[in-house]
Scaffold this motif. Structure first.
Motif, PDB file in Angstrom:
ATOM      1  N   GLU A  96      -4.636   1.917 -32.950  1.00 32.18           N
ATOM      2  CA  GLU A  96      -3.202   1.608 -32.914  1.00 32.18           C
ATOM      3  C   GLU A  96      -2.419   2.720 -32.205  1.00 32.18           C
ATOM      4  OE1 GLU A  96      -1.884   0.833 -36.899  1.00 32.18           O
ATOM      5  OE2 GLU A  96      -3.521  -0.592 -37.249  1.00 32.18           O
ATOM      6  N   ASP A  97      -2.778   3.971 -32.510  1.00 27.51           N
ATOM      7  CA  ASP A  97      -2.089   5.104 -31.885  1.00 27.51           C
ATOM      8  C   ASP A  97      -2.269   5.094 -30.374  1.00 27.51           C
ATOM      9  OD1 ASP A  97      -1.363   5.900 -34.428  1.00 27.51           O
ATOM     10  OD2 ASP A  97      -2.903   7.461 -34.570  1.00 27.51           O
ATOM     11  N   ILE A  98      -3.453   4.760 -29.939  1.00 32.50           N
ATOM     12  CA  ILE A  98      -3.725   4.710 -28.497  1.00 32.50           C
ATOM     13  C   ILE A  98      -2.928   3.587 -27.841  1.00 32.50           C
ATOM     14  CG2 ILE A  98      -5.522   4.229 -26.776  1.00 32.50           C
ATOM     15  CD1 ILE A  98      -7.476   5.730 -28.663  1.00 32.50           C
ATOM     16  N   LYS A 114     -15.469   2.242 -23.911  1.00 30.22           N
ATOM     17  CA  LYS A 114     -15.685   1.069 -23.064  1.00 30.22           C
ATOM     18  C   LYS A 114     -14.346   0.484 -22.608  1.00 30.22           C
ATOM     19  CE  LYS A 114     -17.982  -3.381 -22.906  1.00 30.22           C
ATOM     20  NZ  LYS A 114     -18.751  -4.382 -23.621  1.00 30.22           N
ATOM     21  N   LYS A 115     -13.413   0.424 -23.539  1.00 34.94           N
ATOM     22  CA  LYS A 115     -12.124  -0.185 -23.217  1.00 34.94           C
ATOM     23  C   LYS A 115     -11.275   0.695 -22.306  1.00 34.94           C
ATOM     24  CE  LYS A 115      -8.011  -2.198 -25.289  1.00 34.94           C
ATOM     25  NZ  LYS A 115      -7.345  -2.609 -26.513  1.00 34.94           N
ATOM     26  N   TYR A 116     -11.213   1.988 -22.581  1.00 38.45           N
ATOM     27  CA  TYR A 116     -10.261   2.840 -21.882  1.00 38.45           C
ATOM     28  C   TYR A 116     -10.844   3.597 -20.699  1.00 38.45           C
ATOM     29  CZ  TYR A 116      -7.033   1.609 -25.498  1.00 38.45           C
ATOM     30  OH  TYR A 116      -6.215   0.904 -26.329  1.00 38.45           O
ATOM     31  N   TYR A 117     -12.105   3.897 -20.702  1.00 34.34           N
ATOM     32  CA  TYR A 117     -12.667   4.616 -19.557  1.00 34.34           C
ATOM     33  C   TYR A 117     -12.893   3.681 -18.391  1.00 34.34           C
ATOM     34  CZ  TYR A 117     -13.340   8.887 -22.228  1.00 34.34           C
ATOM     35  OH  TYR A 117     -13.144  10.031 -22.954  1.00 34.34           O
ATOM     36  N   THR A 118     -13.164   2.436 -18.665  1.00 32.48           N
ATOM     37  CA  THR A 118     -13.341   1.479 -17.562  1.00 32.48           C
ATOM     38  C   THR A 118     -12.003   1.097 -16.964  1.00 32.48           C
ATOM     39  OG1 THR A 118     -13.369  -0.370 -19.116  1.00 32.48           O
ATOM     40  CG2 THR A 118     -15.499   0.545 -18.422  1.00 32.48           C
ATOM     41  N   ASN A 119     -10.911   1.275 -17.745  1.00 33.39           N
ATOM     42  CA  ASN A 119      -9.566   0.908 -17.264  1.00 33.39           C
ATOM     43  C   ASN A 119      -8.729   2.137 -16.932  1.00 33.39           C
ATOM     44  OD1 ASN A 119     -10.144  -1.797 -17.723  1.00 33.39           O
ATOM     45  ND2 ASN A 119      -9.442  -1.683 -19.827  1.00 33.39           N
ATOM     46  N   ALA A 120      -9.348   3.322 -16.864  1.00 35.19           N
ATOM     47  CA  ALA A 120      -8.584   4.554 -16.665  1.00 35.19           C
ATOM     48  C   ALA A 120      -7.988   4.657 -15.268  1.00 35.19           C
ATOM     49  CB  ALA A 120      -9.479   5.772 -16.930  1.00 35.19           C
ATOM     50  N   ASP A 121      -8.554   4.003 -14.304  1.00 36.06           N
ATOM     51  CA  ASP A 121      -8.034   4.109 -12.941  1.00 36.06           C
ATOM     52  C   ASP A 121      -6.894   3.184 -12.766  1.00 36.06           C
ATOM     53  OD1 ASP A 121     -10.082   5.870 -12.344  1.00 36.06           O
ATOM     54  OD2 ASP A 121     -11.428   4.218 -11.796  1.00 36.06           O
ATOM     55  N   LYS A 134       2.248   5.716 -24.456  1.00 32.48           N
ATOM     56  CA  LYS A 134       2.604   5.323 -23.091  1.00 32.48           C
ATOM     57  C   LYS A 134       1.999   6.258 -22.045  1.00 32.48           C
ATOM     58  CE  LYS A 134       5.266   2.034 -24.547  1.00 32.48           C
ATOM     59  NZ  LYS A 134       4.614   0.788 -24.811  1.00 32.48           N
ATOM     60  N   ASN A 135       1.891   7.545 -22.364  1.00 33.90           N
ATOM     61  CA  ASN A 135       1.373   8.539 -21.433  1.00 33.90           C
ATOM     62  C   ASN A 135      -0.148   8.376 -21.316  1.00 33.90           C
ATOM     63  OD1 ASN A 135       0.197  11.003 -20.416  1.00 33.90           O
ATOM     64  ND2 ASN A 135       2.193  11.971 -20.746  1.00 33.90           N
ATOM     65  N   GLN A 136      -0.617   8.100 -20.113  1.00 39.34           N
ATOM     66  CA  GLN A 136      -2.045   7.832 -19.880  1.00 39.34           C
ATOM     67  C   GLN A 136      -2.916   9.043 -20.210  1.00 39.34           C
ATOM     68  OE1 GLN A 136      -3.125   4.864 -19.324  1.00 39.34           O
ATOM     69  NE2 GLN A 136      -5.275   5.320 -18.980  1.00 39.34           N
ATOM     70  N   HIS A 137      -2.419  10.251 -19.944  1.00 41.00           N
ATOM     71  CA  HIS A 137      -3.193  11.459 -20.223  1.00 41.00           C
ATOM     72  C   HIS A 137      -3.377  11.659 -21.722  1.00 41.00           C
ATOM     73  CE1 HIS A 137      -3.217  12.536 -16.035  1.00 41.00           C
ATOM     74  NE2 HIS A 137      -1.889  12.456 -15.982  1.00 41.00           N
ATOM     75  N   ILE A 138      -2.322  11.447 -22.478  1.00 43.77           N
ATOM     76  CA  ILE A 138      -2.415  11.568 -23.929  1.00 43.77           C
ATOM     77  C   ILE A 138      -3.302  10.465 -24.487  1.00 43.77           C
ATOM     78  CG2 ILE A 138      -1.106  11.462 -26.088  1.00 43.77           C
ATOM     79  CD1 ILE A 138       1.220  12.800 -24.566  1.00 43.77           C
ATOM     80  N   LYS A 139      -3.174   9.299 -23.923  1.00 44.78           N
ATOM     81  CA  LYS A 139      -4.009   8.169 -24.353  1.00 44.78           C
ATOM     82  C   LYS A 139      -5.494   8.513 -24.187  1.00 44.78           C
ATOM     83  CE  LYS A 139      -2.453   4.006 -23.753  1.00 44.78           C
ATOM     84  NZ  LYS A 139      -2.108   2.617 -23.428  1.00 44.78           N
ATOM     85  N   LEU A 140      -5.862   9.055 -23.037  1.00 49.14           N
ATOM     86  CA  LEU A 140      -7.257   9.416 -22.801  1.00 49.14           C
ATOM     87  C   LEU A 140      -7.701  10.576 -23.700  1.00 49.14           C
ATOM     88  CD1 LEU A 140      -7.568   9.001 -18.933  1.00 49.14           C
ATOM     89  CD2 LEU A 140      -8.425   7.488 -20.730  1.00 49.14           C
TER      90      LEU A 140
END
Length: 151
Positions: free
Chosen positions: A57-59, A144-151, A63-69
């Motif tokens: 939920e926190d992720i 799987k969810k966020y590293y594949t969509n990081a770009d 909004k900030n992609q760097h903090i999300k990662l």
């Protein structure tokens, strides 16, 4: 090439010796230690699982992609670290274990140090192992969810 391999093996061997300072808990206190550790395992694992679920939920809210990662990389690990620190705190009441804890932000280093105490005092780690599998599965889903969509 052989020299490099030998150096790597020596480095590995020397770094593992850091964890070799096991001091057993006095048999007179073993049952009390076992009870306290089991109480933490039974009470904190459900709470920690909820915290792991909240990482998702926190992720999503971030909004900030760097903090999300960063949350993907460290969110679940920090929950596991907090859990293991509680086990270390209890163990330290019975033996001076904190002097052997390296400065780390990875729960695995602490797990290596505390596992001999859990094993030596016949603590059933089935629930703990199940919790670690749960955390690992959740971490894989995040990656799987966020590293594949990081770009």
């Amino acid at each position: 090439m052989h020299k490099i391999l030998i150096i790597l093996f020596l480095f590995l061997f020397c770094s593992l010796s850091v964890y070799a300072n096991y001091i057993p808990i006095d048999e007179n206190y073993s049952q009390q230690y076992r009870n306290e550790i089991n109480m933490v395992i039974n009470s904190q694992i459900p709470n920690s699982k909820k915290c792991i679920d909240n990482v998702f939920e926190d992720i999503e809210k971030e909004k900030n992609q760097h903090i999300k990662l960063a949350l993907v990389e460290q969110g679940i690990n920090s929950i596991l670290l907090e859990f293991y620190i509680k086990l270390i705190d209890i163990t330290d009441k019975y033996t001076n274990i904190k002097k052997d804890i390296p400065n780390t932000d990875w729960y695995g280093d602490i797990k290596i140090i505390i596992d001999p105490y859990l094993n030596d005092n016949n603590i059933n780690t089935t629930e703990l192992n199940s919790f670690l599998r749960y955390a690992s599965e959740k971490q894989k889903k995040l990656e799987k969810k966020y590293y594949t969509n990081a770009d």
